[in-house]
Design a protein around this motif. Structure first.
Motif, mmCIF file in Angstrom:
data_model
loop_
_atom_site.group_PDB
_atom_site.id
_atom_site.type_symbol
_atom_site.label_atom_id
_atom_site.label_comp_id
_atom_site.label_asym_id
_atom_site.label_seq_id
_atom_site.Cartn_x
_atom_site.Cartn_y
_atom_site.Cartn_z
ATOM 1 N N CYS A 170 -0.779 6.448 4.997
ATOM 2 C CA CYS A 170 -1.080 5.022 4.993
ATOM 3 C C CYS A 170 -0.282 4.303 6.085
ATOM 4 O O CYS A 170 -0.811 3.470 6.817
ATOM 5 C CB CYS A 170 -0.741 4.446 3.615
ATOM 6 N N THR A 209 -7.776 -3.255 5.803
ATOM 7 C CA THR A 209 -8.986 -2.876 6.538
ATOM 8 C C THR A 209 -9.848 -4.082 6.868
ATOM 9 O O THR A 209 -10.416 -4.190 7.959
ATOM 10 C CB THR A 209 -9.811 -1.862 5.716
ATOM 11 N N GLY A 210 -9.939 -5.018 5.910
ATOM 12 C CA GLY A 210 -10.790 -6.182 6.104
ATOM 13 C C GLY A 210 -10.207 -7.256 6.998
ATOM 14 O O GLY A 210 -10.944 -8.047 7.588
ATOM 15 N N HIS A 211 -8.876 -7.299 7.112
ATOM 16 C CA HIS A 211 -8.228 -8.377 7.876
ATOM 17 C C HIS A 211 -7.631 -7.923 9.206
ATOM 18 O O HIS A 211 -7.177 -8.764 9.992
ATOM 19 C CB HIS A 211 -7.132 -9.031 7.033
ATOM 20 N N ALA A 269 0.829 -1.209 0.000
ATOM 21 C CA ALA A 269 0.000 0.000 0.000
ATOM 22 C C ALA A 269 0.861 1.255 0.000
ATOM 23 O O ALA A 269 0.531 2.251 -0.669
ATOM 24 C CB ALA A 269 -0.920 -0.011 1.214
ATOM 25 N N ARG A 279 -3.107 0.204 -4.704
ATOM 26 C CA ARG A 279 -3.190 0.779 -3.367
ATOM 27 C C ARG A 279 -4.563 0.526 -2.754
ATOM 28 O O ARG A 279 -4.669 0.174 -1.582
ATOM 29 C CB ARG A 279 -2.915 2.273 -3.411
ATOM 30 N N ARG A 280 -5.601 0.696 -3.559
ATOM 31 C CA ARG A 280 -6.960 0.476 -3.062
ATOM 32 C C ARG A 280 -7.158 -0.974 -2.635
ATOM 33 O O ARG A 280 -7.743 -1.263 -1.581
ATOM 34 C CB ARG A 280 -7.975 0.840 -4.136
ATOM 35 N N LEU A 281 -6.640 -1.914 -3.412
ATOM 36 C CA LEU A 281 -6.738 -3.334 -3.063
ATOM 37 C C LEU A 281 -5.995 -3.635 -1.772
ATOM 38 O O LEU A 281 -6.475 -4.378 -0.904
ATOM 39 C CB LEU A 281 -6.202 -4.202 -4.202
ATOM 40 N N VAL A 325 -5.176 -1.500 0.668
ATOM 41 C CA VAL A 325 -5.857 -0.859 1.800
ATOM 42 C C VAL A 325 -7.119 -1.623 2.171
ATOM 43 O O VAL A 325 -7.418 -1.819 3.360
ATOM 44 C CB VAL A 325 -6.181 0.615 1.468
ATOM 45 N N ASP A 326 -7.863 -2.082 1.164
ATOM 46 C CA ASP A 326 -9.068 -2.873 1.437
ATOM 47 C C ASP A 326 -8.715 -4.159 2.178
ATOM 48 O O ASP A 326 -9.436 -4.583 3.098
ATOM 49 C CB ASP A 326 -9.796 -3.208 0.134
ATOM 50 N N TYR A 327 -7.606 -4.775 1.787
ATOM 51 C CA TYR A 327 -7.177 -6.008 2.466
ATOM 52 C C TYR A 327 -6.822 -5.713 3.923
ATOM 53 O O TYR A 327 -7.256 -6.428 4.839
ATOM 54 C CB TYR A 327 -5.969 -6.623 1.757
ATOM 55 N N THR A 347 -8.091 -5.162 12.601
ATOM 56 C CA THR A 347 -8.892 -4.167 13.319
ATOM 57 C C THR A 347 -7.980 -3.235 14.091
ATOM 58 O O THR A 347 -7.101 -3.682 14.843
ATOM 59 C CB THR A 347 -9.853 -4.856 14.305
#
Length: 336
Positions: free
Chosen positions: A95, A221-223, A82, A213-215, A217-219, A225
């Motif tokens: 980031c 965020t999703g994995h 990222a 970068r979006r992928l 960051v999404d990863y 906390t």
């Protein structure tokens, strides 16, 4: 905790200095697997104490700086992707600041006003939360040196670096720091920082890729906390501030967090923990930290960790570490 990737190159460097890396991990109750498994987690206090001990025992004052020379951005795992795909230095720092907890919840980076008051300069800071773990000079030098190394690689030379600041006094000759960073280094400062020209924040990266970068960051965020969003984090802090002075009572902690006791219980259960488990963890952290980093009497440490008697501390340390408090203290200092 901190990812095992922070120890990349540790074994090789220790061996080059004539030491036994496995012996050091055993001394600080770190699994030898941490030397080869970068995704594993290592207690950050043990990690940092080990770096300081290696520096002293192997007479290598610049151990942290040397260790950083064998590392790069990839030690941050998926966070590195990222950062690399960001469009500018400012975006990369945002980031890194947002997701540094993935590498270690105790560490943070940020952009702050210049401590010397220069408007055209900002401080790229590297901090450790001392509520989580005590200060370590070698670990701080490793972290800031790696921060510098990554910045040089991403910007193609870090043009605009004015100076470097460290909170502690020099461990090596000042010339060694100047050689590594290429600029003047000040000591005894409020925070570890790279002082850079503000314009550097706008520098664009050639490898910028918004989709990647979006992928990434999404990863992240999703994995992962953010610990700041967890109720257990705030319970832990409340206990750490009061456990040696007042009993750890559910109702009292709930009031501090402006929450009904049953709601607190449910929120902790949803995070797969409980007040009892957090109390034990906080006691463990306080006790082990003071046993291994101070000369305080064990009775005083027992009181600080919320034990009514020293015997309670002894039983707990045997449960946590499989040895007595006095033997643990001797082991971490290499005086078995």
């Amino acid at each position: 905790m901190i990812r095992g990737a922070s120890l990349r190159g540790f074994a090789r460097l220790v061996e080059e200095l004539g030491g036994d890396p496995v012996a050091f991990t055993e001394r600080f109750a770190i699994s030898p697997d941490a030397l080869t498994s970068e995704e594993g987690l290592v207690p950050i206090t043990a990690h940092d104490l080990m770096l300081d001990a290696v520096s002293v025992d192997l007479r290598c004052a610049d151990f942290g700086l040397r260790l950083a020379c064998g590392q790069d951005l990839s030690v941050l795992g998926r966070l590195a992707l990222a950062i690399q795909a960001s469009s500018t230095v400012a975006e990369a720092l945002e980031c890194a600041s947002r997701f540094m907890f993935v590498h270690s919840p105790a560490l943070s980076v940020g952009v702050e006003p210049d401590p010397r008051g220069r408007r055209e300069v900002v401080a790229l800071t590297y901090r450790k939360d001392l509520r989580e773990s005590p200060y370590s000079p070698q670990a701080m030098e490793l972290g800031l040196a790696l921060f510098h190394r990554v910045a040089v690689a991403l910007t193609g030379g870090l043009a605009g670096l004015r100076s470097v600041e460290l909170p502690h006094q020099p461990l090596s000759p000042v010339s060694r720091y100047a050689e590594y960073f290429g600029v003047g280094v000040s000591f005894g400062c409020p925070a570890a920082a790279l002082r850079v020209e503000r314009r550097l924040l706008d520098q664009e990266f050639r490898g910028a890729d918004a989709a990647i970068r979006r992928l990434a960051v999404d990863y992240l965020t999703g994995h992962h906390t953010d610990p700041e969003r967890l109720v257990s984090t705030h319970v832990r802090r409340a206990l750490a501030a009061s456990i040696g002075a007042t009993p750890a009572v559910l109702g009292q902690i709930a009031r501090l967090l402006s929450m009904h006791p049953r709601t607190l219980q449910r929120r902790l259960a949803a995070e797969s923990t409980s007040l009892e488990a957090i109390v034990d963890d906080v006691r463990r952290d306080i006790a082990l930290r003071h046993i291994t980093t101070t000369d305080l009497p064990l009775g005083q440490i027992a009181a600080m960790a919320g034990f009514a008697e020293q015997s309670g501390l002894s039983h707990a340390v045997r449960r946590w570490e499989g040895t007595s408090p006095s033997r643990l203290r001797r082991r971490t200092r290499g005086t078995f």
